[in-house]
Motif scaffolding. Sequence first.
Motif, PDB file in Angstrom:
ATOM      1  N   GLU A  60      46.776  46.886  39.010  1.00  0.00           N
ATOM      2  CA  GLU A  60      45.334  46.813  38.755  1.00  0.00           C
ATOM      3  C   GLU A  60      44.803  48.043  38.021  1.00  0.00           C
TER       4      GLU A  60
ATOM      5  N   GLU B 154      36.318  42.038  44.493  1.00  0.00           N
ATOM      6  CA  GLU B 154      36.842  41.134  43.478  1.00  0.00           C
ATOM      7  C   GLU B 154      36.291  39.716  43.640  1.00  0.00           C
TER       8      GLU B 154
ATOM      9  N   ARG C 299      37.735  38.839  39.501  1.00  0.00           N
ATOM     10  CA  ARG C 299      37.555  39.974  38.586  1.00  0.00           C
ATOM     11  C   ARG C 299      37.093  41.170  39.414  1.00  0.00           C
ATOM     12  N   ILE C 300      37.812  42.262  39.303  1.00  0.00           N
ATOM     13  CA  ILE C 300      37.441  43.466  40.042  1.00  0.00           C
ATOM     14  C   ILE C 300      36.182  44.054  39.424  1.00  0.00           C
TER      15      ILE C 300
END
Length: 279
Positions: free
Chosen positions: A13, A53, A57-58
């Motif tokens: 990530e 998230e 989507r973070i």
Amino acid sequence: MLTVPIRQLGEPERPAVQRILDADPYAGAQIAERVASHGLNWWRSDGRIYGYEPARRIESIIWSGAHLVPVGATPPAVAAFADLLGAEARICSSIIGRSEAVLDLWDRLSGHWGPARDVRPNQPLLVTDRDPLVRPDPDVRLVRPSEVDQLFPAAVAMYTEEVGVSPMQDDGGRGYRRRIAELVKGKRAYARFDGDQVIFKAELAIITRRTTQVQGVWVHPDHRGQGLATAAMAAVVADALRRVAPTVSLYVNDYNRAARRVYQRCGFVSAGSFATVLF
């Protein structure tokens, strides 16, 4: 039960984490320095990064280690982080970051972790990217490794005055002295000396590719009110911009009017507000 997807992040990530840090390079500086040095492997960096998230989507992150640092933390993200962290014992000595996120987080965590030793709700975050118009003090310079013993008492005095507790109380100051020695070795500690006595000091506590954050600014009590700090700080800013990073940033307590005047004269402008919760 957590209200939204939230998980510990690792090297896969890293691009998403970097995107969030780049979106707020001043609030995220502490995390950015650690990620650049150690990556996202928690066993190397003495802390964990959790991501909020939704919709795969973070969007927000928080660093959990000796300090708790939220970055890009919207109210839903803060609620999620508080759900996670409130179920654990506190390990951090402070919560630091953008004031809205920090104060919201503390409001949610105070029932689990309280009381705090001090809450500083409004600390102006200041930034500059240009040389000061003030003439830098030519006597302010980098501290040499042989001068750590002279610098250390000034650093202890600054820490005690600023934080409200002495860094000597836990281990006799050994850990804090190591930190000061590391800053000196890394050419990140500045001082002006009067003989063997330090009368001004400041450190580049954080360095990233986007900014360097100044901390530990201190003037000896016998030399305050004499106009020394403005030219001394101008010397720090000029050297840091030339040698270290494209911007210089810092945060200051709102009630410290004298310091705020110094920073204004040195060309710093507002980049928002921090808050700090101290334990």
